[in-house]
Design a protein around this motif. Structure first.
Motif, PDB file in Angstrom:
ATOM      1  N   ILE A  78      33.195  41.418  40.340  1.00 50.68           N
ATOM      2  CA  ILE A  78      31.687  40.237  40.974  1.00 50.68           C
ATOM      3  C   ILE A  78      31.395  38.984  39.254  1.00 50.68           C
ATOM      4  N   ALA A  79      31.450  39.761  37.909  1.00 45.79           N
ATOM      5  CA  ALA A  79      30.946  38.871  36.619  1.00 45.79           C
ATOM      6  C   ALA A  79      32.338  37.932  36.140  1.00 45.79           C
ATOM      7  N   ALA A  80      33.447  38.091  36.635  1.00 46.00           N
ATOM      8  CA  ALA A  80      34.159  37.131  36.066  1.00 46.00           C
ATOM      9  C   ALA A  80      34.299  35.759  37.174  1.00 46.00           C
ATOM     10  N   VAL A  81      34.343  36.929  38.784  1.00 49.94           N
ATOM     11  CA  VAL A  81      34.305  35.445  39.851  1.00 49.94           C
ATOM     12  C   VAL A  81      32.898  34.906  39.450  1.00 49.94           C
ATOM     13  N   LEU A  82      31.877  35.301  39.045  1.00 48.15           N
ATOM     14  CA  LEU A  82      30.138  34.630  39.107  1.00 48.15           C
ATOM     15  C   LEU A  82      30.694  33.915  37.803  1.00 48.15           C
ATOM     16  N   ASP A  83      31.530  34.018  36.934  1.00 46.37           N
ATOM     17  CA  ASP A  83      31.682  32.963  35.790  1.00 46.37           C
ATOM     18  C   ASP A  83      32.568  32.056  35.638  1.00 46.37           C
ATOM     19  N   GLY A  84      33.384  32.488  36.946  1.00 45.16           N
ATOM     20  CA  GLY A  84      34.512  31.312  36.498  1.00 45.16           C
ATOM     21  C   GLY A  84      36.224  31.362  36.649  1.00 45.16           C
ATOM     22  N   ALA A  85      36.158  33.195  35.368  1.00 44.40           N
ATOM     23  CA  ALA A  85      37.482  33.275  35.297  1.00 44.40           C
ATOM     24  C   ALA A  85      38.136  33.822  35.621  1.00 44.40           C
ATOM     25  N   LEU A  86      38.107  34.378  37.093  1.00 43.23           N
ATOM     26  CA  LEU A  86      39.189  34.877  38.741  1.00 43.23           C
ATOM     27  C   LEU A  86      38.259  34.025  40.063  1.00 43.23           C
ATOM     28  N   SER A  87      39.626  33.698  40.578  1.00 43.73           N
ATOM     29  CA  SER A  87      38.574  33.315  42.072  1.00 43.73           C
ATOM     30  C   SER A  87      38.654  34.974  42.588  1.00 43.73           C
ATOM     31  N   VAL A  88      38.176  34.489  43.628  1.00 43.91           N
ATOM     32  CA  VAL A  88      38.032  36.119  44.505  1.00 43.91           C
ATOM     33  C   VAL A  88      39.223  36.668  44.962  1.00 43.91           C
ATOM     34  N   ASP A  89      40.421  36.181  45.308  1.00 44.50           N
ATOM     35  CA  ASP A  89      41.157  36.631  45.764  1.00 44.50           C
ATOM     36  C   ASP A  89      42.027  37.558  44.381  1.00 44.50           C
ATOM     37  N   GLN A  90      42.200  36.623  43.381  1.00 45.10           N
ATOM     38  CA  GLN A  90      42.690  37.062  42.049  1.00 45.10           C
ATOM     39  C   GLN A  90      41.230  38.394  41.767  1.00 45.10           C
ATOM     40  N   ALA A  91      40.165  38.520  41.999  1.00 45.26           N
ATOM     41  CA  ALA A  91      39.979  39.794  41.986  1.00 45.26           C
ATOM     42  C   ALA A  91      39.680  40.825  42.732  1.00 45.26           C
ATOM     43  N   ILE A  92      40.098  40.563  44.017  1.00 43.80           N
ATOM     44  CA  ILE A  92      40.424  41.718  45.212  1.00 43.80           C
ATOM     45  C   ILE A  92      41.489  42.413  44.717  1.00 43.80           C
ATOM     46  N   GLU A  93      42.490  41.167  43.719  1.00 44.88           N
ATOM     47  CA  GLU A  93      43.891  41.939  43.663  1.00 44.88           C
ATOM     48  C   GLU A  93      44.081  43.364  42.892  1.00 44.88           C
ATOM     49  N   SER A  94      43.048  42.272  41.922  1.00 42.89           N
ATOM     50  CA  SER A  94      42.296  43.742  40.516  1.00 42.89           C
ATOM     51  C   SER A  94      42.230  44.718  40.801  1.00 42.89           C
ATOM     52  N   LEU A  95      41.574  44.260  41.503  1.00 41.46           N
ATOM     53  CA  LEU A  95      40.732  45.963  42.429  1.00 41.46           C
ATOM     54  C   LEU A  95      41.357  46.866  42.952  1.00 41.46           C
ATOM     55  N   LEU A  96      42.592  46.204  43.916  1.00 48.92           N
ATOM     56  CA  LEU A  96      43.254  46.991  44.541  1.00 48.92           C
ATOM     57  C   LEU A  96      44.570  47.389  44.075  1.00 48.92           C
ATOM     58  N   THR A  97      45.268  46.273  42.819  1.00 50.52           N
ATOM     59  CA  THR A  97      46.426  47.626  42.057  1.00 50.52           C
ATOM     60  C   THR A  97      45.813  48.556  41.170  1.00 50.52           C
ATOM     61  N   ARG A  98      44.917  48.336  41.041  1.00 47.43           N
ATOM     62  CA  ARG A  98      44.464  49.770  39.853  1.00 47.43           C
ATOM     63  C   ARG A  98      44.904  50.894  40.770  1.00 47.43           C
ATOM     64  N   PRO A  99      45.250  51.888  39.188  1.00 51.54           N
ATOM     65  CA  PRO A  99      45.855  53.061  39.141  1.00 51.54           C
ATOM     66  C   PRO A  99      44.550  54.140  40.086  1.00 51.54           C
ATOM     67  N   PHE A 100      45.208  54.810  41.146  1.00 50.25           N
ATOM     68  CA  PHE A 100      44.497  55.601  41.780  1.00 50.25           C
ATOM     69  C   PHE A 100      43.811  56.761  40.682  1.00 50.25           C
ATOM     70  N   ARG A 101      42.577  57.067  40.943  1.00 47.97           N
ATOM     71  CA  ARG A 101      42.106  58.027  39.774  1.00 47.97           C
ATOM     72  C   ARG A 101      41.045  58.808  40.429  1.00 47.97           C
ATOM     73  N   ALA A 102      40.273  59.997  40.698  1.00 53.30           N
ATOM     74  CA  ALA A 102      39.081  60.465  40.616  1.00 53.30           C
ATOM     75  C   ALA A 102      38.067  59.336  40.261  1.00 53.30           C
ATOM     76  N   GLU A 103      37.214  58.835  40.801  1.00 53.82           N
ATOM     77  CA  GLU A 103      35.578  58.740  40.024  1.00 53.82           C
ATOM     78  C   GLU A 103      34.829  59.927  39.851  1.00 53.82           C
ATOM     79  N   GLY A 104      33.491  59.014  39.015  1.00 57.35           N
ATOM     80  CA  GLY A 104      32.887  60.069  39.294  1.00 57.35           C
ATOM     81  C   GLY A 104      32.390  60.362  37.769  1.00 57.35           C
TER      82      GLY A 104
END
Length: 104
Positions: A78-104
């Motif tokens: 979100i910070a990267a989108v607001l700063d203009g470093a990423l587009s919304v589509d790029q931000a979504i792509e980066s989040l969806l392609t993260r490796p799966f791991r346990a959250e917590g």
């Protein structure tokens, strides 16, 4: 919550009305400036004249988390989108392609 705990916040503070209650309202009410900002960004529109505190706090949150070595990929995206470093589509792509791991 991970970032808040790293700074010594108590869980009951975050899950009360001033924490979780505010978050739910912010994320679900068209009257919320942050909600309106998110809709505008998602639709590819420039944010309207309303001042949304998230514009200023997103990068501060990402930086604070980084200082405490707390991984917060959504806040960073979100910070990267607001700063203009990423587009919304790029931000979504980066989040969806993260490796799966346990959250917590």
């Amino acid at each position: 919550m991970r970032s808040s705990r790293a700074y010594g916040a108590r869980a009951e503070t975050l899950t009360g009305l001033s924490g979780l209650g505010d978050l739910i309202l912010t994320c679900s009410s068209p009257q919320s400036r942050n909600f309106s900002l998110g809709i505008a960004l998602g639709e590819g529109r420039a944010p309207e004249g309303k001042l949304a505190e998230g514009v200023f706090t997103a990068s501060a949150l990402a930086e604070m988390a980084k200082e405490k070595s707390v991984e917060m990929p959504i806040a960073s995206a979100i910070a990267a989108v607001l700063d203009g470093a990423l587009s919304v589509d790029q931000a979504i792509e980066s989040l969806l392609t993260r490796p799966f791991r346990a959250e917590g």
